[in-house]
Motif scaffolding. Structure first.
Motif, short mmCIF file in Angstrom:
data_model
loop_
_atom_site.label_atom_id
_atom_site.label_comp_id
_atom_site.label_asym_id
_atom_site.label_seq_id
_atom_site.Cartn_x
_atom_site.Cartn_y
_atom_site.Cartn_z
N LYS A 37 0.84 -1.20 0.00
CA LYS A 37 0.00 0.00 0.00
C LYS A 37 0.88 1.25 0.00
O LYS A 37 1.75 1.40 0.84
N LYS A 38 0.63 2.09 -0.97
CA LYS A 38 1.39 3.34 -1.04
C LYS A 38 0.45 4.50 -0.79
O LYS A 38 -0.69 4.50 -1.22
N ARG A 39 0.95 5.47 -0.06
CA ARG A 39 0.13 6.66 0.17
C ARG A 39 1.02 7.90 0.12
O ARG A 39 2.21 7.84 0.41
N PHE A 40 0.40 8.98 -0.26
CA PHE A 40 1.14 10.23 -0.35
C PHE A 40 1.18 10.92 1.01
O PHE A 40 0.24 10.81 1.79
N ILE A 41 2.27 11.60 1.26
CA ILE A 41 2.39 12.37 2.50
C ILE A 41 2.01 13.81 2.19
O ILE A 41 2.67 14.48 1.40
N ALA A 42 0.94 14.27 2.80
CA ALA A 42 0.47 15.63 2.54
C ALA A 42 1.48 16.65 3.05
O ALA A 42 1.94 16.58 4.18
N GLY A 43 1.85 17.57 2.17
CA GLY A 43 2.74 18.65 2.57
C GLY A 43 4.22 18.30 2.51
O GLY A 43 5.06 19.15 2.76
N ALA A 44 4.55 17.03 2.21
CA ALA A 44 5.95 16.64 2.15
C ALA A 44 6.63 17.21 0.91
O ALA A 44 6.03 17.26 -0.16
N VAL A 45 7.85 17.66 1.09
CA VAL A 45 8.60 18.23 -0.03
C VAL A 45 9.78 17.32 -0.35
O VAL A 45 10.52 16.90 0.54
N CYS A 46 9.94 17.02 -1.63
CA CYS A 46 11.06 16.17 -2.05
C CYS A 46 12.37 16.91 -1.84
O CYS A 46 12.53 18.05 -2.27
N SER A 82 4.55 15.08 -3.60
CA SER A 82 4.95 14.08 -4.59
C SER A 82 5.64 12.89 -3.92
O SER A 82 6.06 11.95 -4.58
N ILE A 83 5.72 12.92 -2.60
CA ILE A 83 6.41 11.86 -1.86
C ILE A 83 5.43 10.77 -1.48
O ILE A 83 4.41 11.03 -0.83
N MET A 84 5.73 9.54 -1.90
CA MET A 84 4.92 8.38 -1.53
C MET A 84 5.60 7.66 -0.37
O MET A 84 6.81 7.55 -0.30
N LEU A 85 4.78 7.15 0.52
CA LEU A 85 5.29 6.37 1.66
C LEU A 85 4.72 4.96 1.57
O LEU A 85 3.53 4.78 1.38
N PHE A 86 5.60 3.98 1.68
CA PHE A 86 5.12 2.60 1.71
C PHE A 86 6.13 1.73 2.44
O PHE A 86 7.27 2.12 2.65
N PHE A 87 5.66 0.56 2.88
CA PHE A 87 6.53 -0.35 3.60
C PHE A 87 6.91 -1.52 2.71
O PHE A 87 6.07 -2.09 2.01
N GLN A 88 8.19 -1.83 2.73
CA GLN A 88 8.69 -2.98 1.99
C GLN A 88 9.63 -3.74 2.91
O GLN A 88 10.62 -3.18 3.39
N ASP A 89 9.33 -5.00 3.16
CA ASP A 89 10.12 -5.80 4.10
C ASP A 89 10.21 -5.11 5.46
O ASP A 89 11.27 -5.07 6.10
N ASN A 90 9.09 -4.51 5.89
CA ASN A 90 9.00 -3.82 7.19
C ASN A 90 9.92 -2.61 7.28
O ASN A 90 10.23 -2.15 8.38
N ILE A 91 10.37 -2.14 6.15
CA ILE A 91 11.20 -0.93 6.14
C ILE A 91 10.42 0.18 5.45
O ILE A 91 9.86 -0.02 4.38
N GLU A 92 10.39 1.34 6.09
CA GLU A 92 9.66 2.47 5.55
C GLU A 92 10.41 3.03 4.34
O GLU A 92 11.59 3.35 4.43
N TYR A 98 13.33 10.04 -6.75
CA TYR A 98 14.11 10.03 -5.51
C TYR A 98 13.61 8.93 -4.59
O TYR A 98 12.41 8.74 -4.42
N HIS A 99 14.53 8.20 -4.00
CA HIS A 99 14.15 7.07 -3.16
C HIS A 99 14.95 7.06 -1.86
O HIS A 99 16.14 7.35 -1.86
N GLU A 100 14.24 6.80 -0.77
CA GLU A 100 14.91 6.80 0.53
C GLU A 100 14.28 5.73 1.38
O GLU A 100 13.06 5.58 1.41
N SER A 101 15.10 4.98 2.09
CA SER A 101 14.58 3.96 3.00
C SER A 101 14.99 4.29 4.42
O SER A 101 16.10 4.75 4.66
N GLN A 102 14.04 4.09 5.32
CA GLN A 102 14.32 4.41 6.72
C GLN A 102 14.17 3.15 7.56
O GLN A 102 13.07 2.73 7.87
#
Ligand SMILES: [Zn+2]
Length: 67
Positions: A6-15, A23-33, A42-46
């Motif tokens: 499931k992907k969702r956009f973060i309101a107000g987030a700036v790339c 324009s930033i989507m947030l989703f979990f993959q292998d329990n990693i944000e 642009y891609h970032e994992s937390q």
């Protein structure tokens, strides 16, 4: 059909790369944000360890505060 994530956009987030807003989507993959910009790719994992550590530090700050 790979509609598991499931992907969702973060309101107000700036790339941080292209400075596009909402324009930033947030989703979990292998329990990693994962953060992903749909404009520039642009891609970032937390890792969750960082998230846990950050919240723990916040708890300590709250605990120290005594009026
Ligand atoms: Zn971007």
């Amino acid at each position: 059909m790979s509609n598991r994530i499931k992907k969702r956009f973060i309101a107000g987030a700036v790339c941080p790369k292209c400075k596009a807003q909402d324009s930033i989507m947030l989703f979990f993959q292998d329990n990693i944000e994962q953060l992903e910009c749909v404009q520039c790719g642009y891609h970032e994992s937390q890792p969750q360890e960082q998230v846990k550590k950050a919240s723990r530090e916040q708890e300590q700050v709250i605990g120290v505060f005594k009026p």
